[in-house]
Write a protein that holds these residues in place. Structure first.
Motif, PDB file in Angstrom:
ATOM      1  N   THR A 114       0.822  -1.211   0.000  1.00 54.36           N
ATOM      2  CA  THR A 114       0.000   0.000   0.000  1.00 54.36           C
ATOM      3  C   THR A 114       0.856   1.262   0.000  1.00 54.36           C
ATOM      4  O   THR A 114       0.328   2.353  -0.154  1.00 54.36           O
TER       5      THR A 114
ATOM      6  N   GLU B 233      -7.117   4.896  -4.455  1.00 56.61           N
ATOM      7  CA  GLU B 233      -7.655   3.569  -4.175  1.00 56.61           C
ATOM      8  C   GLU B 233      -7.527   2.632  -5.369  1.00 56.61           C
ATOM      9  O   GLU B 233      -8.004   2.938  -6.462  1.00 56.61           O
TER      10      GLU B 233
ATOM     11  N   CYS C 115     -10.985  -2.638  -1.883  1.00 56.24           N
ATOM     12  CA  CYS C 115     -10.029  -1.588  -2.253  1.00 56.24           C
ATOM     13  C   CYS C 115      -8.877  -1.501  -1.263  1.00 56.24           C
ATOM     14  O   CYS C 115      -9.041  -1.796  -0.082  1.00 56.24           O
TER      15      CYS C 115
ATOM     16  N   GLY D  68      -6.017   1.426  -0.113  1.00 54.64           N
ATOM     17  CA  GLY D  68      -5.557   2.806  -0.233  1.00 54.64           C
ATOM     18  C   GLY D  68      -4.064   2.808  -0.527  1.00 54.64           C
ATOM     19  O   GLY D  68      -3.280   2.263   0.254  1.00 54.64           O
TER      20      GLY D  68
END
Length: 143
Positions: free
Chosen positions: A51, A103, A119, A121
């Protein structure tokens, strides 16, 4: 009766009628099957991958199906149109060059529809250099 190799039949009642005639005597038998429509969409998949990325990173993301309804594919959406390259049916690589993050989402799909999206981030880091030092210091992108 469904002939071998036939696909795409709809839900409904299907009947086979067999007639046999011999010496002027006829026998008729009917067998019916009620085919129910499977209208279940897959559950939202599990999405795994980094991420926190840097400009120029090419990262791999993988989905794992959840539940008893099997997806026949996945639909990926990157935050800002970043290029998505298929690696396999369940894995993609994404080029984060020039991205500002956002996202990354995926849905599990079958003939009845799509799951809710799952999703991640994505936070994109800029690399800044220290004065008097060669080692970059990651700094979160300002959005």
């Amino acid at each position: 009766m469904r002939p071998t190799g036939t696909t795409g039949l709809q839900a409904g009642l299907y009947c086979l009628e067999l007639t046999h005639e011999r010496n002027g005597v006829s026998c008729i038998d009917t067998y019916c099957v009620d085919v129910l429509e499977d209208i279940e969409t897959p559950d939202a998949p599990i999405l795994d991958g980094l991420t926190e990325v840097c400009d120029g990173d090419m990262e791999t993301y993988t989905v794992t199906p959840v539940g008893s309804v099997t997806p026949n594919g996945y639909t990926w959406t990157s935050p800002n149109g970043e290029p998505i390259n298929d690696i396999s049916n369940t894995s993609v690589s994404i080029d984060w060059t020039g991205s500002i993050g956002g996202e990354l989402c995926v849905t599990a799909d079958n003939d009845c529809g799509s799951s809710e999206p799952t999703c991640l981030g994505i936070l994109r880091f800029h690399l800044l250099y220290q004065t008097g030092g060669p080692d970059p210091i990651p700094k979160a992108a300002e959005q």
